[in-house]
Scaffold this motif. Sequence first.
Motif, PDB file in Angstrom:
ATOM      1  N   ASP A   1       0.670  -1.206   0.073  1.00  0.00           N
ATOM      2  CA  ASP A   1      -0.071   0.039  -0.129  1.00  0.00           C
ATOM      3  C   ASP A   1       0.809   1.273   0.003  1.00  0.00           C
ATOM      4  N   PHE A   2       2.177   1.058  -0.125  1.00  0.00           N
ATOM      5  CA  PHE A   2       2.978   2.359  -0.036  1.00  0.00           C
ATOM      6  C   PHE A   2       4.090   2.015  -1.058  1.00  0.00           C
ATOM      7  N   PRO A   3       3.742   2.309  -2.451  1.00  0.00           N
ATOM      8  CA  PRO A   3       4.392   1.850  -3.506  1.00  0.00           C
ATOM      9  C   PRO A   3       5.843   2.469  -3.432  1.00  0.00           C
ATOM     10  N   GLU A   4       5.891   3.808  -2.950  1.00  0.00           N
ATOM     11  CA  GLU A   4       7.201   4.484  -2.811  1.00  0.00           C
ATOM     12  C   GLU A   4       7.986   3.885  -1.584  1.00  0.00           C
ATOM     13  N   ALA A   5       7.861   2.863  -1.062  1.00  0.00           N
ATOM     14  CA  ALA A   5       8.516   2.287   0.032  1.00  0.00           C
ATOM     15  C   ALA A   5       9.862   1.534  -0.703  1.00  0.00           C
ATOM     16  N   ARG A   6      10.826   1.906  -0.182  1.00  0.00           N
ATOM     17  CA  ARG A   6      12.338   1.295  -0.671  1.00  0.00           C
ATOM     18  C   ARG A   6      12.780   0.145  -0.109  1.00  0.00           C
ATOM     19  N   ASN A   7      12.073  -0.352   1.105  1.00  0.00           N
ATOM     20  CA  ASN A   7      12.434  -1.636   1.405  1.00  0.00           C
ATOM     21  C   ASN A   7      11.663  -2.271   2.712  1.00  0.00           C
ATOM     22  N   ALA A   8      11.899  -3.318   3.301  1.00  0.00           N
ATOM     23  CA  ALA A   8      10.915  -3.849   4.555  1.00  0.00           C
ATOM     24  C   ALA A   8      12.501  -4.682   5.173  1.00  0.00           C
ATOM     25  N   TRP A   9      12.828  -3.940   6.137  1.00  0.00           N
ATOM     26  CA  TRP A   9      14.114  -4.558   6.856  1.00  0.00           C
ATOM     27  C   TRP A   9      13.708  -4.844   8.080  1.00  0.00           C
ATOM     28  N   ALA A  10      14.532  -6.176   8.558  1.00  0.00           N
ATOM     29  CA  ALA A  10      14.563  -6.845   9.877  1.00  0.00           C
ATOM     30  C   ALA A  10      13.195  -6.866  10.304  1.00  0.00           C
ATOM     31  N   PRO A  11      12.362  -7.786   9.878  1.00  0.00           N
ATOM     32  CA  PRO A  11      10.907  -7.920  10.465  1.00  0.00           C
ATOM     33  C   PRO A  11      11.228  -8.830  11.868  1.00  0.00           C
ATOM     34  N   GLU A  12      10.123  -8.353  12.595  1.00  0.00           N
ATOM     35  CA  GLU A  12       9.884  -9.268  14.008  1.00  0.00           C
ATOM     36  C   GLU A  12       8.586  -9.807  13.882  1.00  0.00           C
ATOM     37  N   ILE A  13       8.351 -10.600  15.073  1.00  0.00           N
ATOM     38  CA  ILE A  13       7.181 -11.036  15.317  1.00  0.00           C
ATOM     39  C   ILE A  13       6.786 -11.293  16.765  1.00  0.00           C
ATOM     40  N   PHE A  14       5.957 -11.147  17.139  1.00  0.00           N
ATOM     41  CA  PHE A  14       5.521 -10.944  18.895  1.00  0.00           C
ATOM     42  C   PHE A  14       4.000 -11.526  18.885  1.00  0.00           C
ATOM     43  N   TYR A  15       3.856 -12.341  19.900  1.00  0.00           N
ATOM     44  CA  TYR A  15       2.407 -12.842  20.201  1.00  0.00           C
ATOM     45  C   TYR A  15       1.890 -11.895  21.219  1.00  0.00           C
ATOM     46  N   ASP A  16       0.970 -11.252  21.113  1.00  0.00           N
ATOM     47  CA  ASP A  16       0.471 -10.280  22.364  1.00  0.00           C
ATOM     48  C   ASP A  16      -0.836 -11.143  22.905  1.00  0.00           C
ATOM     49  N   GLU A  17      -0.648 -11.474  24.263  1.00  0.00           N
ATOM     50  CA  GLU A  17      -1.693 -12.193  24.969  1.00  0.00           C
ATOM     51  C   GLU A  17      -2.945 -11.357  24.874  1.00  0.00           C
ATOM     52  N   THR A  18      -2.798  -9.746  25.144  1.00  0.00           N
ATOM     53  CA  THR A  18      -3.940  -9.060  25.459  1.00  0.00           C
ATOM     54  C   THR A  18      -4.913  -8.863  24.290  1.00  0.00           C
ATOM     55  N   THR A  19      -4.288  -8.603  22.901  1.00  0.00           N
ATOM     56  CA  THR A  19      -5.047  -8.761  21.652  1.00  0.00           C
ATOM     57  C   THR A  19      -5.243 -10.212  21.179  1.00  0.00           C
ATOM     58  N   GLN A  20      -4.536 -11.094  21.672  1.00  0.00           N
ATOM     59  CA  GLN A  20      -4.459 -12.428  20.734  1.00  0.00           C
ATOM     60  C   GLN A  20      -4.310 -12.414  19.679  1.00  0.00           C
ATOM     61  N   ARG A  21      -3.193 -11.499  19.081  1.00  0.00           N
ATOM     62  CA  ARG A  21      -2.823 -11.533  17.913  1.00  0.00           C
ATOM     63  C   ARG A  21      -1.112 -11.764  17.472  1.00  0.00           C
ATOM     64  N   TYR A  22      -0.682 -12.047  16.477  1.00  0.00           N
ATOM     65  CA  TYR A  22       0.601 -12.118  16.129  1.00  0.00           C
ATOM     66  C   TYR A  22       0.914 -10.598  15.561  1.00  0.00           C
ATOM     67  N   TRP A  23       1.782  -9.840  16.176  1.00  0.00           N
ATOM     68  CA  TRP A  23       2.295  -8.550  15.513  1.00  0.00           C
ATOM     69  C   TRP A  23       3.695  -8.535  14.714  1.00  0.00           C
ATOM     70  N   ILE A  24       3.787  -8.439  13.404  1.00  0.00           N
ATOM     71  CA  ILE A  24       4.726  -8.303  12.778  1.00  0.00           C
ATOM     72  C   ILE A  24       5.147  -6.877  12.428  1.00  0.00           C
ATOM     73  N   TYR A  25       6.385  -6.483  12.662  1.00  0.00           N
ATOM     74  CA  TYR A  25       6.970  -5.083  12.541  1.00  0.00           C
ATOM     75  C   TYR A  25       8.159  -5.119  12.013  1.00  0.00           C
ATOM     76  N   TRP A  26       8.601  -3.980  11.166  1.00  0.00           N
ATOM     77  CA  TRP A  26       9.848  -3.934  10.625  1.00  0.00           C
ATOM     78  C   TRP A  26       9.943  -2.404  10.238  1.00  0.00           C
ATOM     79  N   ALA A  27      11.138  -2.179   9.601  1.00  0.00           N
ATOM     80  CA  ALA A  27      11.657  -0.868   9.373  1.00  0.00           C
ATOM     81  C   ALA A  27      11.672  -0.542   7.781  1.00  0.00           C
ATOM     82  N   SER A  28      10.869   0.519   7.510  1.00  0.00           N
ATOM     83  CA  SER A  28      10.763   0.955   5.919  1.00  0.00           C
ATOM     84  C   SER A  28      11.207   2.325   5.636  1.00  0.00           C
ATOM     85  N   THR A  29      11.638   2.783   4.536  1.00  0.00           N
ATOM     86  CA  THR A  29      11.940   4.170   4.221  1.00  0.00           C
ATOM     87  C   THR A  29      11.100   4.377   3.253  1.00  0.00           C
TER      88      THR A  29
END
Length: 325
Positions: free
Chosen positions: A135-163
């Motif tokens: 959804d961000f066609p201008e994005a140059r990258n998606a670096w160093a993704p991480e994954i974390f399971y959150d008990e509160t929301t009962q969801r897996y959160w995936i997050y990373w760095a982009s320019t």
Amino acid sequence: MNSRCFRVISELSRFVSVILCCLVLAACATDDSQLAATDNDTVLLFASFRGNGQDGLHLAVSEDGLNWQALRQDQSFLTPKVGTQLMRDPVIIQGPDQQFHMVWTSGWEDAGIGIAHSSNLKDWSEQQFLPVMADFPEARNAWAPEIFYDETTQRYWIYWASTLPGKYPDTEKQADKGWDHRIYATSTKEFKTYSPTRLFYEPGFNVIDSTLIQQGNEYVMIAKDETRYPPAKNLFITRASSLEGPWQKRLAAFTPSGVWVEGPAAVFWRGWYYVYYDQYIDHSFGVMRTRNFTDWENLTPQLTMPPGTRHGSVLVVPRSLVGSL
């Protein structure tokens, strides 16, 4: 009450006290032995890559968090097949479904990341490419993704760095060749549908390599200040009571002054929070530990890692699992 009755009651009281003390000591000893047994039943597993990440996933094991031994003679456990076919920054967690879930950087300028799943770390699902920045066609990258399971929301959160070029002009000129990152995220319950990608962390400067760990009811984020001019290249801490934020003002850098580092990997192990990091200029690894994320102990001189280890993630696993590897 005559003296004889008094003596009998006194003796009985002492006897009961002794019995109670013995029971308490036995319970404590049982708890200690159970704790020791738990410690002895688990080990640490480190997921990492070599070189540019072209040969895939490497695993190492440690009994004490300081002395690491490569598994399978340091051969790859999984070869990358999606994106630009790299497997950098592999991050593995075990979810409440008892499955292992891994995300990784699939290429330097990919607008997505790699993801795969396993029940035993040997046999992996078909690798998928997640176009997280579609959804961000201008994005140059998606670096160093991480994954974390959150008990509160009962969801897996995936997050990373982009320019996103031009998004933050004031800090873009302080970045390496315009690589001015912020942290973005998506979440999922079942790895079939994902929430829309959104800005996750914007501290007002160039930031990459974020990782999350929970301390009580708070979320602790460890991230890298990637500012190049003037150089920062260090790790810092911020906290929030919810993954939705707001995130507190960052604390001062805790990694050694003058040492450029990246790729933090955090784990809670035997009463301590260990944070490993890649001293990439020196081609070496460092580790610090803390109980409160304020007072730190540098254990780097005691650390031994397999040659060529690059950053990834660390998790606690059953000893029996490593035996099967």
